[in-house]
Scaffold this motif. Structure first.
Motif: not given
Length: 287
Positions: A227-253
């Motif tokens: 699951i790819w997740i975009s954070e709609d934050s004005t500053h220092r937002a991330r693009l996350l990828l979660w494979d269903g285990k543990g915490e999501p991985n930060t792909v872009l910061s």
């Protein structure tokens, strides 16, 4: 305290204030201009600039793309960008055009403003499918078109049946739900931005939390990676990828208000970074 001492204290105070203001300005400028960082195993590049409030992307068969420019008050539009970079406005006069998907040989798009319809553009003809209030996310599974409204406390999750135009309200009283998607395992997921959660739409209406603790999740997309997740934050937002285990991985910061991410059909992904008015290409490292 002597007059000289008072003047000296005033100078020190003014210098301290000036230092704080300068530091604050420098900090915000740093947040705005610090380059996006990709995780190990990924590369990122800017492919288009000056795409105002870029929100949704649909790759086209000819290698071009459609992009929504999410401006308010009938200033928004859908922009076509050809493979060689030429631009043409396809539909103008929209208010915060946000969601957009390819389906049935055309394109369906929404407007995140009250009283605006969800419409379909096909063969140059514009058709209204149904009315909504601040509709943002869209998803189509062939028989049904799903739409979700981004509102405070009274948003709805809608289902439009293509065969007869029947519109069903599946959920109401949602708070800032901005995206809906179906995953490869069949689950239909939607976001709740304020609560920082992703939930699963279930027949019993309980809609369990799939993932929580997120920072303003706006757009989600599923593929074989997770699951790819975009954070709609004005500053220092991330693009996350979660494979269903543990915490999501930060792909872009160090992103600024990222929106939709889509596969480009060539092994990479396209990401709309609305906060910087540009489009990015995310590519996995070659193995």
């Amino acid at each position: 305290m002597t007059e000289s001492s008072r003047r000296s204290a005033l100078r020190i105070a003014l210098l301290a204030v000036a230092t704080l203001v300068t530091a604050a300005v420098a900090f915000f400028l740093w947040q705005d201009f610090y380059p996006v960082q990709a995780a190990n195993g990924w590369t990122v590049q800017v492919i288009e600039r000056d795409v105002k409030k870029a929100a949704s992307i649909v790759p086209l068969p000819d290698g071009g793309m459609l992009v929504t420019q999410e401006l308010k008050n009938d200033q928004g539009n859908i922009l076509r960008i050809t493979p060689d970079g030429e631009r043409k406005v396809v539909i103008d006069g929209l208010s915060k055009p946000d969601g957009m998907i390819a389906t049935r040989g055309g394109w369906v798009f929404s407007q995140e403003a009250d009283g605006k319809p969800v419409q379909m553009l096909k063969d140059g003809k514009l058709t209204t499918l149904f009315e909504g209030n601040s509709v943002q996310g869209l998803w189509d599974d062939g028989d049904y078109l799903y739409a979700i409204e981004d509102r405070h406390d009274d948003g709805r999750l809608l289902r439009y049946r293509w065969s007869d135009g029947n519109l069903t309200v599946l959920r109401d009283r949602l708070e800032e739900s901005e995206s809906i998607t179906r995953c490869t395992d069949g689950r239909l997921l939607y976001t709740q931005k304020t609560h920082g959660t992703i939930r699963q739409l279930t027949d019993d209406g309980r809609d369990p939390e799939v993932l929580g603790g997120l920072n303003q999740p706006t757009f989600i997309m599923c593929d074989a990676r997770g699951i790819w997740i975009s954070e709609d934050s004005t500053h220092r937002a991330r693009l996350l990828l979660w494979d269903g285990k543990g915490e999501p991985n930060t792909v872009l910061s160090f992103l600024k208000a990222p929106q939709a991410i889509v596969a480009d059909g060539k092994g990479s992904y396209l990401l709309a970074e609305g906060g910087r008015n540009r489009l990015l290409r995310l590519t996995p490292a070659q193995k």
